[in-house]
Design a protein around this motif. Structure first.
Motif, PDB file in Angstrom:
ATOM      1  N   PRO A  86      -1.603  -0.676   8.781  1.00  0.00           N
ATOM      2  CA  PRO A  86      -2.163  -0.417   7.856  1.00  0.00           C
ATOM      3  C   PRO A  86      -3.351   0.730   8.214  1.00  0.00           C
ATOM      4  O   PRO A  86      -3.546   1.646   7.406  1.00  0.00           O
ATOM      5  N   ARG A  89      -1.257   4.076   8.321  1.00  0.00           N
ATOM      6  CA  ARG A  89      -0.928   4.247   6.922  1.00  0.00           C
ATOM      7  C   ARG A  89      -1.753   4.814   6.031  1.00  0.00           C
ATOM      8  O   ARG A  89      -1.897   5.756   5.238  1.00  0.00           O
ATOM      9  N   ASN A 100       9.374   6.972  -6.546  1.00  0.00           N
ATOM     10  CA  ASN A 100       9.083   5.649  -7.274  1.00  0.00           C
ATOM     11  C   ASN A 100       7.789   5.774  -7.888  1.00  0.00           C
ATOM     12  O   ASN A 100       6.467   5.071  -7.299  1.00  0.00           O
ATOM     13  N   PHE A 117      -5.479   2.514  -4.020  1.00  0.00           N
ATOM     14  CA  PHE A 117      -4.834   1.765  -2.851  1.00  0.00           C
ATOM     15  C   PHE A 117      -5.562   1.974  -1.660  1.00  0.00           C
ATOM     16  O   PHE A 117      -5.415   1.325  -0.706  1.00  0.00           O
ATOM     17  N   PHE A 118      -6.020   3.459  -1.778  1.00  0.00           N
ATOM     18  CA  PHE A 118      -6.839   3.574  -0.314  1.00  0.00           C
ATOM     19  C   PHE A 118      -8.095   3.119  -0.190  1.00  0.00           C
ATOM     20  O   PHE A 118      -8.936   3.818   0.541  1.00  0.00           O
TER      21      PHE A 118
ATOM     22  N   ILE B  15     -11.133   8.630   4.328  1.00  0.00           N
ATOM     23  CA  ILE B  15     -10.770   7.287   4.210  1.00  0.00           C
ATOM     24  C   ILE B  15     -11.173   6.269   5.138  1.00  0.00           C
ATOM     25  O   ILE B  15     -10.718   6.506   6.442  1.00  0.00           O
ATOM     26  N   PRO B  17     -10.064   3.134   6.670  1.00  0.00           N
ATOM     27  CA  PRO B  17      -9.017   1.940   6.487  1.00  0.00           C
ATOM     28  C   PRO B  17      -9.563   0.510   6.224  1.00  0.00           C
ATOM     29  O   PRO B  17      -8.861  -0.277   5.700  1.00  0.00           O
ATOM     30  N   PRO B  20      -9.467  -0.873   2.350  1.00  0.00           N
ATOM     31  CA  PRO B  20      -8.279  -1.389   1.735  1.00  0.00           C
ATOM     32  C   PRO B  20      -7.910  -2.364   2.485  1.00  0.00           C
ATOM     33  O   PRO B  20      -7.113  -3.184   1.894  1.00  0.00           O
ATOM     34  N   MET B  21      -8.031  -2.597   3.849  1.00  0.00           N
ATOM     35  CA  MET B  21      -7.672  -3.813   4.833  1.00  0.00           C
ATOM     36  C   MET B  21      -8.255  -4.831   4.051  1.00  0.00           C
ATOM     37  O   MET B  21      -7.602  -5.904   4.028  1.00  0.00           O
ATOM     38  N   VAL B  28      -4.234  -4.261  -5.751  1.00  0.00           N
ATOM     39  CA  VAL B  28      -2.895  -4.399  -6.455  1.00  0.00           C
ATOM     40  C   VAL B  28      -3.007  -4.926  -7.566  1.00  0.00           C
ATOM     41  O   VAL B  28      -2.337  -4.756  -8.697  1.00  0.00           O
ATOM     42  N   TYR B 116       7.155  -0.318  -2.847  1.00  0.00           N
ATOM     43  CA  TYR B 116       7.601   0.501  -1.491  1.00  0.00           C
ATOM     44  C   TYR B 116       6.296   1.541  -1.501  1.00  0.00           C
ATOM     45  O   TYR B 116       5.929   1.792  -0.230  1.00  0.00           O
ATOM     46  N   SER B 117       6.083   2.148  -2.454  1.00  0.00           N
ATOM     47  CA  SER B 117       5.080   3.405  -2.288  1.00  0.00           C
ATOM     48  C   SER B 117       3.588   2.513  -2.221  1.00  0.00           C
ATOM     49  O   SER B 117       2.867   3.240  -1.463  1.00  0.00           O
ATOM     50  N   ILE B 118       3.351   1.410  -2.595  1.00  0.00           N
ATOM     51  CA  ILE B 118       2.243   0.792  -2.358  1.00  0.00           C
ATOM     52  C   ILE B 118       1.906   0.418  -0.937  1.00  0.00           C
ATOM     53  O   ILE B 118       1.018   0.588  -0.303  1.00  0.00           O
ATOM     54  N   ASN B 119       3.249  -0.251  -0.595  1.00  0.00           N
ATOM     55  CA  ASN B 119       3.327  -0.464   1.106  1.00  0.00           C
ATOM     56  C   ASN B 119       3.111   0.710   1.870  1.00  0.00           C
ATOM     57  O   ASN B 119       2.866   0.665   3.168  1.00  0.00           O
ATOM     58  N   ASN B 120       3.426   2.043   1.344  1.00  0.00           N
ATOM     59  CA  ASN B 120       3.223   3.112   2.151  1.00  0.00           C
ATOM     60  C   ASN B 120       1.857   3.756   2.151  1.00  0.00           C
ATOM     61  O   ASN B 120       1.419   4.688   2.846  1.00  0.00           O
ATOM     62  N   THR B 121       0.960   3.013   1.539  1.00  0.00           N
ATOM     63  CA  THR B 121      -0.718   3.122   1.748  1.00  0.00           C
ATOM     64  C   THR B 121      -1.042   2.058   2.588  1.00  0.00           C
ATOM     65  O   THR B 121      -0.292   1.523   3.513  1.00  0.00           O
ATOM     66  N   ALA B 122      -2.343   1.920   2.770  1.00  0.00           N
ATOM     67  CA  ALA B 122      -2.753   0.928   3.855  1.00  0.00           C
ATOM     68  C   ALA B 122      -2.705  -0.488   3.456  1.00  0.00           C
ATOM     69  O   ALA B 122      -2.868  -1.309   4.297  1.00  0.00           O
ATOM     70  N   ILE B 123      -2.211  -0.876   2.089  1.00  0.00           N
ATOM     71  CA  ILE B 123      -1.778  -2.066   1.653  1.00  0.00           C
ATOM     72  C   ILE B 123      -0.671  -2.743   2.386  1.00  0.00           C
ATOM     73  O   ILE B 123       0.503  -2.238   2.718  1.00  0.00           O
ATOM     74  N   SER B 124      -1.189  -4.156   2.942  1.00  0.00           N
ATOM     75  CA  SER B 124      -0.025  -4.669   3.509  1.00  0.00           C
ATOM     76  C   SER B 124       0.980  -5.627   2.596  1.00  0.00           C
ATOM     77  O   SER B 124       0.516  -5.788   1.369  1.00  0.00           O
TER      78      SER B 124
END
Lengths: 320, 280
Positions: A86, A89, A100, A117-118, B15, B17, B20-21, B28, B116-124
């Motif tokens: 995380p 990313r 997508n 989301f960030f 940012i 991290p 968002p963590m 979401v 998949y695009s949400i998972n490309n951010t800092a979101i787990s």
């Protein structure tokens, strides 16, 4: 990894954004990425070039820190993605091969939710969205649902979305597939300018012109392995001749004519539809062919490209 | 030079991290609710229209016949409408929560691939599961409150029972939604899945859970459907909380534990499966 760290803090060498050593990814028995090594420096545009199935996208997913490696070492922004996914990313921008986007949300809402989301604040994002829409030339589509956008517009929006967090590394998987030539050139220009503000680009493509235009340095991949590495010019210089003469004798005749062409040029490549003559002087080679009494249906002299490099390295053309 | 380049600060500066963590699940949920709001009118119309329809047709129509033959307090010692109301509430909670985990999950993995695009951010992956569940629970609360509004207006629920009934409904909605979440994550691309689940699992579940008549009225070889059905556990619990339907204390505990247990098992299955699928 103390070795890498020493390199990063060394003033004489630029900051390393990505370091891969023996990087491997297997799915069951299938080896998608087979022990590859590479480094990407800050502000560099680094390309992964290869045909479908070469392992480019798998490599991208490992760099994007969403897919865990099966073996080897990988360090991104100084961190191990297996431990710090995380965090890494949060500082990456990812433009996947397939757009997508959320279909029901409007263009601006897609950018807004993605920025959230960030952990970015809505008020800050409002101004950012204006910039991103300008970047993607979608100002007048702000309030349109994404399902109503054309393919090229969706692509541009996906790329703009990948910039919302001002990433240190922007990863583009086949960025301009589906864009018209004009839009591609504008995009290349804008991506190029991102490098000036310090963004590192990692690009996969199977378009030669894209790789030549965008990439400072690239690796040619095939079957999960790196076949060669260098700048586009270096690769062409090392693996190909200065010019290429393309001659066609008709599909049935190419093979037999190839025998007569022996000795002309440095090297021949016989493709189903044409013969490539690698030479320092294409016109001179053509003259020799005509003087020998052979009459190709068409002939073309061009500069060597990455396509030729790939053909030389793998024995196959890039776009099958 | 376009403004994006001029104003560029870079993620390293921009940012943090840890934000968002920490809050990713809420981001979401925020995203999901933004999507739901596109259907807000339909959600509210369904939320209000459905109970009115059920109450008028089954509650009042069938209720009149039941009360005629059984007396006005002939079912479980209360009027038919009172007997029916907690069941409708439980059903609505389960249905509402379920809708907001199943469709978004297929959409996120298959239709738009947004997960998949949400998972490309800092979101787990875990935050995606939690966020989807949070937004489903938001929808569930809304649905339950709209139902309660109508049911109270028809005099089918005592006002004092609303807080505890709301909690019980949310527990039921969460429990079943968790199960559906853990099932939906396995679906690759089949649109027919909902038709099969709907016809062979959900319909019997709603028909044989003592919704319209006491479960005991069924032959014993059909009653097991109720025993495994979260709808029956939630309905029976709801009746006890609403009009004081007589339930053995141990069974009351079973109801709560069962609904909580399927929720825990569902979530425990969903988390690793989401992680696995997002890494593909």
């Amino acid at each position: 990894m103390p070795k890498t760290k020493a390199k990063v803090t060394d003033d004489s060498s630029p900051e390393l954004m990505i370091v891969a050593k023996g990087l491997t990814k297997t799915y069951g028995d299938f080896v998608a990425v087979d022990g590859i090594n590479f480094e990407v420096k800050k502000g560099e545009a680094f390309g992964l070039l290869g045909p479908n199935g070469a392992g480019k996208s798998t490599t991208m997913k490992m760099i994007a820190s969403t897919s865990q490696r099966s073996g080897g070492e990988l360090t991104i922004l100084g961190k191990d993605p297996n431990q710090h996914g995380p965090e890494i990313r949060a500082h990456l921008g990812v433009v996947p091969q397939q757009d997508n986007l959320d279909r029901e949300l409007k263009v601006w809402e897609n950018l807004m939710t993605y920025g959230r989301f960030f952990g970015l604040k809505s008020a800050w994002l409002k101004t950012k969205i204006d910039e991103l829409l300008e970047f993607a030339q979608l100002e007048d589509k702000r309030n349109v649902k994404t399902e109503e956008l054309s393919g090229g517009m969706k692509r541009r929006l996906t790329i703009a979305r990948g910039l919302v967090n001002e990433p240190e590394i922007l990863m583009l998987d086949e960025p301009t597939t589906g864009l018209d030539p004009q839009a591609r050139h504008i995009l290349w220009d804008r991506l190029f300018r991102l490098k000036e503000v310090g963004v590192t680009l990692v690009i996969t493509t199977h378009y030669m012109d894209e790789a030549e235009q965008l990439c400072d340095r690239l690796v040619v991949m095939d079957k999960g392995k790196i076949m060669a590495e260098g700048s586009p010019a270096e690769l062409i210089k090392t693996y190909s001749s200065k010019e290429v003469l393309e001659v066609r004798f008709g599909s049935d005749n190419n093979k037999t004519m190839a025998k007569q062409l022996k000795g002309i040029g440095d090297r021949l490549e016989i493709l189903p539809d044409r013969i490539l003559v690698y030479t320092e002087d294409g016109e001179a080679a053509l003259k020799k062919i005509l003087a020998a009494g052979m009459h190709p249906i068409t002939s073309l002299v061009r500069r060597s490209s990455l396509e030729d490099v790939f053909l030389r390295l793998t024995g196959r053309t890039l776009v099958d | 030079m376009s403004t994006i380049h001029k104003n560029w600060q870079g993620a390293a500066k921009l940012i943090d991290p840890t934000t968002p963590m920490r809050w990713g699940a809420f981001y979401v949920a925020e995203f999901r609710i933004r999507g739901m709001l596109k259907w807000a009118a339909a959600i509210v119309a369904f939320g209000l229209g459905n109970p009115v329809m059920y109450l008028l047709s089954i509650g009042v129509g069938i209720g009149a016949m039941v009360n005629n033959s059984q007396g006005s307090h002939g079912i479980d010692g209360v009027p038919y409408l009172t007997f029916l109301a907690p069941a409708l509430l439980a059903t609505a909670a389960i249905q509402g929560a379920m809708d907001e985990v199943t469709f978004p999950t297929i959409e996120g993995f298959v239709w738009t691939k947004m997960f998949y695009s949400i998972n490309n951010t800092a979101i787990s992956s875990k935050q995606i599961v939690d966020g989807v569940m949070l937004s489903a629970m938001a929808r569930c609360v809304l649905q339950v409150m709209l139902y309660e509004l109508i049911l109270v207006a028809f005099g089918a629920l005592p006002l004092a029972s609303l807080p505890i009934l709301t909690l019980a409904s949310l527990l039921a909605g969460w429990g079943f939604a968790a199960v559906m979440l853990s099932v939906t994550v396995f679906i690759k691309d089949d649109d027919g899945f909902f038709a099969i689940v709907g016809r062979f699992i959900l319909t019997p579940m709603f028909m044989f859970s003592g919704t319209y008549f006491p479960l005991a009225a069924l032959p014993i070889w059909l009653q097991w459907i109720g025993w495994v059905s979260p709808v029956w556990h939630a309905t029976d619990l709801g009746r006890a909380l609403s009009y004081g339907h007589k339930v053995e204390p141990w069974l009351l505990v079973v109801h709560v534990v069962y609904l909580a247990a399927i929720g825990v098992v569902g979530m425990a299955t969903a988390y690793p499966q989401f992680k696995k699928r997002l890494a593909e």
